[in-house]
Design a protein around this motif. Structure first.
Motif, PDB file in Angstrom:
ATOM      1  N   THR A 112       0.699  -1.288   0.004  1.00 33.56           N
ATOM      2  CA  THR A 112      -0.159  -0.228  -0.188  1.00 33.56           C
ATOM      3  C   THR A 112       0.720   1.411   0.241  1.00 33.56           C
ATOM      4  N   TYR A 113       1.753   0.817   1.307  1.00 31.64           N
ATOM      5  CA  TYR A 113       2.614   2.510   0.562  1.00 31.64           C
ATOM      6  C   TYR A 113       3.309   2.821  -0.252  1.00 31.64           C
ATOM      7  N   THR A 114       3.958   1.584  -1.611  1.00 39.70           N
ATOM      8  CA  THR A 114       4.726   0.872  -2.775  1.00 39.70           C
ATOM      9  C   THR A 114       3.601   2.384  -3.199  1.00 39.70           C
ATOM     10  N   ALA A 115       1.830   1.649  -3.568  1.00 40.90           N
ATOM     11  CA  ALA A 115       1.146   2.271  -4.626  1.00 40.90           C
ATOM     12  C   ALA A 115       0.826   3.358  -4.530  1.00 40.90           C
ATOM     13  N   LEU A 116       0.745   3.852  -2.918  1.00 43.39           N
ATOM     14  CA  LEU A 116       0.861   5.534  -3.292  1.00 43.39           C
ATOM     15  C   LEU A 116       1.077   6.394  -3.538  1.00 43.39           C
ATOM     16  N   LEU A 117       3.103   6.171  -3.290  1.00 47.06           N
ATOM     17  CA  LEU A 117       3.886   6.598  -3.607  1.00 47.06           C
ATOM     18  C   LEU A 117       4.263   6.314  -5.532  1.00 47.06           C
ATOM     19  N   THR A 118       4.258   5.230  -6.108  1.00 47.92           N
ATOM     20  CA  THR A 118       3.852   5.161  -7.511  1.00 47.92           C
ATOM     21  C   THR A 118       2.459   5.690  -8.332  1.00 47.92           C
ATOM     22  N   LEU A 119       1.834   5.943  -7.552  1.00 45.99           N
ATOM     23  CA  LEU A 119       0.788   6.422  -7.864  1.00 45.99           C
ATOM     24  C   LEU A 119       1.276   7.728  -8.174  1.00 45.99           C
ATOM     25  N   ALA A 120       1.536   8.862  -7.191  1.00 49.75           N
ATOM     26  CA  ALA A 120       1.668  10.006  -7.216  1.00 49.75           C
ATOM     27  C   ALA A 120       3.497   9.867  -8.293  1.00 49.75           C
ATOM     28  N   MET A 121       4.318   9.830  -8.459  1.00 54.23           N
ATOM     29  CA  MET A 121       4.728   9.831  -9.073  1.00 54.23           C
ATOM     30  C   MET A 121       3.898  10.205 -10.314  1.00 54.23           C
ATOM     31  N   LEU A 122       2.983   8.863 -10.991  1.00 49.68           N
ATOM     32  CA  LEU A 122       2.433   8.684 -12.113  1.00 49.68           C
ATOM     33  C   LEU A 122       1.042  10.186 -11.654  1.00 49.68           C
ATOM     34  N   ARG A 123       1.633  10.905 -10.628  1.00 49.42           N
ATOM     35  CA  ARG A 123       0.782  12.317 -10.514  1.00 49.42           C
ATOM     36  C   ARG A 123      -1.000  12.479 -10.886  1.00 49.42           C
ATOM     37  N   ASP A 124      -1.398  10.903 -10.062  1.00 48.37           N
ATOM     38  CA  ASP A 124      -2.938  10.517  -9.836  1.00 48.37           C
ATOM     39  C   ASP A 124      -3.124  11.374  -8.864  1.00 48.37           C
ATOM     40  N   ASP A 125      -4.580  11.448  -9.297  1.00 45.68           N
ATOM     41  CA  ASP A 125      -5.090  12.858  -8.483  1.00 45.68           C
ATOM     42  C   ASP A 125      -5.304  12.569  -7.253  1.00 45.68           C
ATOM     43  N   PHE A 126      -5.721  11.000  -6.767  1.00 42.44           N
ATOM     44  CA  PHE A 126      -6.503   9.999  -5.846  1.00 42.44           C
ATOM     45  C   PHE A 126      -7.587  10.403  -5.410  1.00 42.44           C
ATOM     46  N   SER A 127      -8.689  10.757  -6.093  1.00 46.73           N
ATOM     47  CA  SER A 127      -9.847  10.893  -5.713  1.00 46.73           C
ATOM     48  C   SER A 127     -10.660   9.376  -5.795  1.00 46.73           C
ATOM     49  N   ASN A 128      -9.903   8.178  -6.122  1.00 49.00           N
ATOM     50  CA  ASN A 128     -10.937   7.091  -5.427  1.00 49.00           C
ATOM     51  C   ASN A 128     -10.324   6.495  -4.531  1.00 49.00           C
ATOM     52  N   LEU A 129      -9.356   7.518  -3.690  1.00 45.86           N
ATOM     53  CA  LEU A 129      -8.500   6.518  -2.667  1.00 45.86           C
ATOM     54  C   LEU A 129      -9.653   6.896  -1.707  1.00 45.86           C
ATOM     55  N   ASP A 130      -9.732   5.357  -1.058  1.00 46.50           N
ATOM     56  CA  ASP A 130     -10.975   5.446   0.688  1.00 46.50           C
ATOM     57  C   ASP A 130     -10.200   5.880   1.541  1.00 46.50           C
ATOM     58  N   ARG A 131      -9.822   7.151   1.840  1.00 44.22           N
ATOM     59  CA  ARG A 131      -8.458   7.889   3.171  1.00 44.22           C
ATOM     60  C   ARG A 131      -9.628   7.272   4.564  1.00 44.22           C
ATOM     61  N   ALA A 132     -10.626   6.713   4.539  1.00 45.58           N
ATOM     62  CA  ALA A 132     -11.096   6.257   6.102  1.00 45.58           C
ATOM     63  C   ALA A 132     -11.023   4.562   5.956  1.00 45.58           C
ATOM     64  N   GLY A 133     -11.104   4.094   4.304  1.00 45.16           N
ATOM     65  CA  GLY A 133     -11.007   2.377   4.635  1.00 45.16           C
ATOM     66  C   GLY A 133      -9.926   2.127   5.224  1.00 45.16           C
ATOM     67  N   LEU A 134      -8.654   2.921   4.289  1.00 46.80           N
ATOM     68  CA  LEU A 134      -6.689   3.069   4.982  1.00 46.80           C
ATOM     69  C   LEU A 134      -6.345   3.946   5.441  1.00 46.80           C
ATOM     70  N   VAL A 135      -7.485   4.301   6.692  1.00 40.24           N
ATOM     71  CA  VAL A 135      -7.053   4.193   7.958  1.00 40.24           C
ATOM     72  C   VAL A 135      -6.961   3.451   8.920  1.00 40.24           C
ATOM     73  N   LYS A 136      -8.734   2.567   8.591  1.00 34.56           N
ATOM     74  CA  LYS A 136      -9.331   1.257   9.274  1.00 34.56           C
ATOM     75  C   LYS A 136      -8.508   0.365   9.225  1.00 34.56           C
ATOM     76  N   PHE A 137      -7.452   0.539   7.853  1.00 39.95           N
ATOM     77  CA  PHE A 137      -6.455  -0.902   7.733  1.00 39.95           C
ATOM     78  C   PHE A 137      -5.853  -0.551   8.405  1.00 39.95           C
ATOM     79  N   LEU A 138      -4.559   0.452   8.910  1.00 35.54           N
ATOM     80  CA  LEU A 138      -4.058   0.468   9.716  1.00 35.54           C
ATOM     81  C   LEU A 138      -4.244  -0.185  10.568  1.00 35.54           C
ATOM     82  N   LYS A 139      -4.971   0.989  11.291  1.00 35.75           N
ATOM     83  CA  LYS A 139      -5.374   0.096  13.006  1.00 35.75           C
ATOM     84  C   LYS A 139      -5.359  -0.823  12.744  1.00 35.75           C
ATOM     85  N   SER A 140      -6.244  -2.123  11.812  1.00 37.33           N
ATOM     86  CA  SER A 140      -6.698  -3.899  11.754  1.00 37.33           C
ATOM     87  C   SER A 140      -5.172  -4.042  12.041  1.00 37.33           C
ATOM     88  N   CYS A 141      -3.728  -3.923  11.424  1.00 44.35           N
ATOM     89  CA  CYS A 141      -2.268  -4.273  11.132  1.00 44.35           C
ATOM     90  C   CYS A 141      -2.058  -3.821  12.373  1.00 44.35           C
TER      91      CYS A 141
END
Length: 362
Positions: A112-141
């Motif tokens: 997930t860390y590498t995906a976010l960096l890769t998308l930033a390199m490609l200048r994605d706007d992150f409009s599809n990013l599930d931010r609440a789901g990502l925070v929940k995922f971190l908590k579960s790990c």
């Protein structure tokens, strides 16, 4: 030095881009084990192009294809959302279908860390990013001892995964998915008598893990400065890291080991975080990395070995921090020029800026 002759070798930038593009199309049979971690390979290949300043020169079709492929690895389950390492366990599905993970194919913290960096390199706007789901995922790990597993409730648990959780929280500018005190207490428990850090408590000091520990400590929000290294601790750590730079100019990762190209970044990045970059022999490092170049592109771990995307990327990341100081008259000086690197996120500064502008909720 005579006209037209230089004493310093060139960095073969175009050849290294060609190596990365070949690896994106297919890897040799000797590296089939990487099929389960394709997202990592994509990160190292595109990251190398980004560091070389040549990613945006690739065709619009290629960059869009890579961007869409990364998003195809986005996946959700009851533990939250993130990115999986590879599609090798997932059957084909329509691109607009939201995919639920299985026990064998769940979000992965490092990927997930590498995906976010890769998308930033490609200048994605992150409009599809599930931010609440990502925070929940971190908590579960996060585990009881403060460490993190690669997938919720299972998988490897060491400082690498903790760093990825910290980096993602920093990108999001949202630390609500992490118990930071518990995590940094666990980081402190991994410190060794040499001044470096091991993968877990009581492990041998390791250059890569030391970078990860320090980056985690200094990525934490300002309210956690009590976990910063004291001046005496810094001195011990700096001394140990510098002792890992060998006469060849390369760095080793552990005491009494041979130099390896990737540790030029791991140890060099750690020294940059600690404000000791001026103590590194940058020209010696560049000479070592130049000797690790393969004639058809790519950089190997040691001179004469086969190149791979991992060592290519980390070598270029090291050079982004420590470009050799060459005379303007040196005909190869231009080949060694890089945009500065953000040492905490391990990304080109412009890419790190894009992350901080577009990943946080707006």
């Amino acid at each position: 030095m005579t006209d037209g002759v230089t004493s310093f070798p060139a960095l073969h930038r175009t050849a290294h881009v060609s190596h990365c593009k070949r690896c994106l199309h297919g890897l040799p049979g000797s590296q089939t084990e990487l099929d389960a971690s394709r997202l990592g390979v994509v990160f190292y290949c595109l990251g190398s192009m980004d560091l070389l300043g040549l990613l945006q020169d690739q065709s619009d079709n290629d960059r869009e294809m890579w961007r869409l492929w990364v998003w195809e690895q986005h996946i959700s389950d009851e533990s939250g959302s993130g990115f999986k390492p590879s599609p090798f366990m997932t059957p084909q599905h329509p691109s607009d279908e939201k995919v639920q993970s299985t026990n064998y194919d769940s979000p992965h913290l490092i990927m997930t860390y590498t995906a976010l960096l890769t998308l930033a390199m490609l200048r994605d706007d992150f409009s599809n990013l599930d931010r609440a789901g990502l925070v929940k995922f971190l908590k579960s790990c996060q585990k009881e001892d403060g460490s993190f597993s690669t997938i919720p409730g299972d998988g490897e648990s060491d400082l690498r995964t903790l760093y990825c959780a910290f980096a993602i929280s920093s990108m999001l500018n949202d630390w609500s998915g992490i118990d930071v005190d518990r995590a940094l207490t666990w980081v402190a428990s991994c410190r060794s008598y040499e001044g470096g850090y091991g993968q877990t408590s009581f492990c041998e000091a390791h250059g890569g893990i030391t970078y990860i520990a320090l980056a985690s400590i200094y990525l934490a929000p300002p309210g956690y400065s009590k976990y910063y290294l004291s001046e005496s601790e810094k001195e011990v750590t700096i001394r140990w890291l510098l002792s890992n730079q060998l006469p060849s100019g390369g760095f080793c990762g552990r005491t009494n080991k041979e130099a390896d190209a990737c540790y030029c970044f791991w140890c060099g990045g750690a020294l940059k975080i600690l404000g000791a970059s001026n103590l590194v022999n940058s020209k010696g490092m560049a000479e070592f990395l130049a000797s690790c170049q393969f004639k058809y592109g790519g950089i190997a771990k040691v001179p004469g070995d086969h190149p791979d995307p991992y060592h290519t990327y980390l070598s270029l990341a090291a050079l982004s921090i420590y470009p050799p100081e060459l005379a303007a008259s040196d005909q190869n000086a231009q080949s060694w020029r890089f945009e500065p690197l953000d040492p905490l996120l391990n990304a080109k500064e412009s890419t790190a800026h894009w992350l901080r502008q577009h990943v946080p909720a707006r």
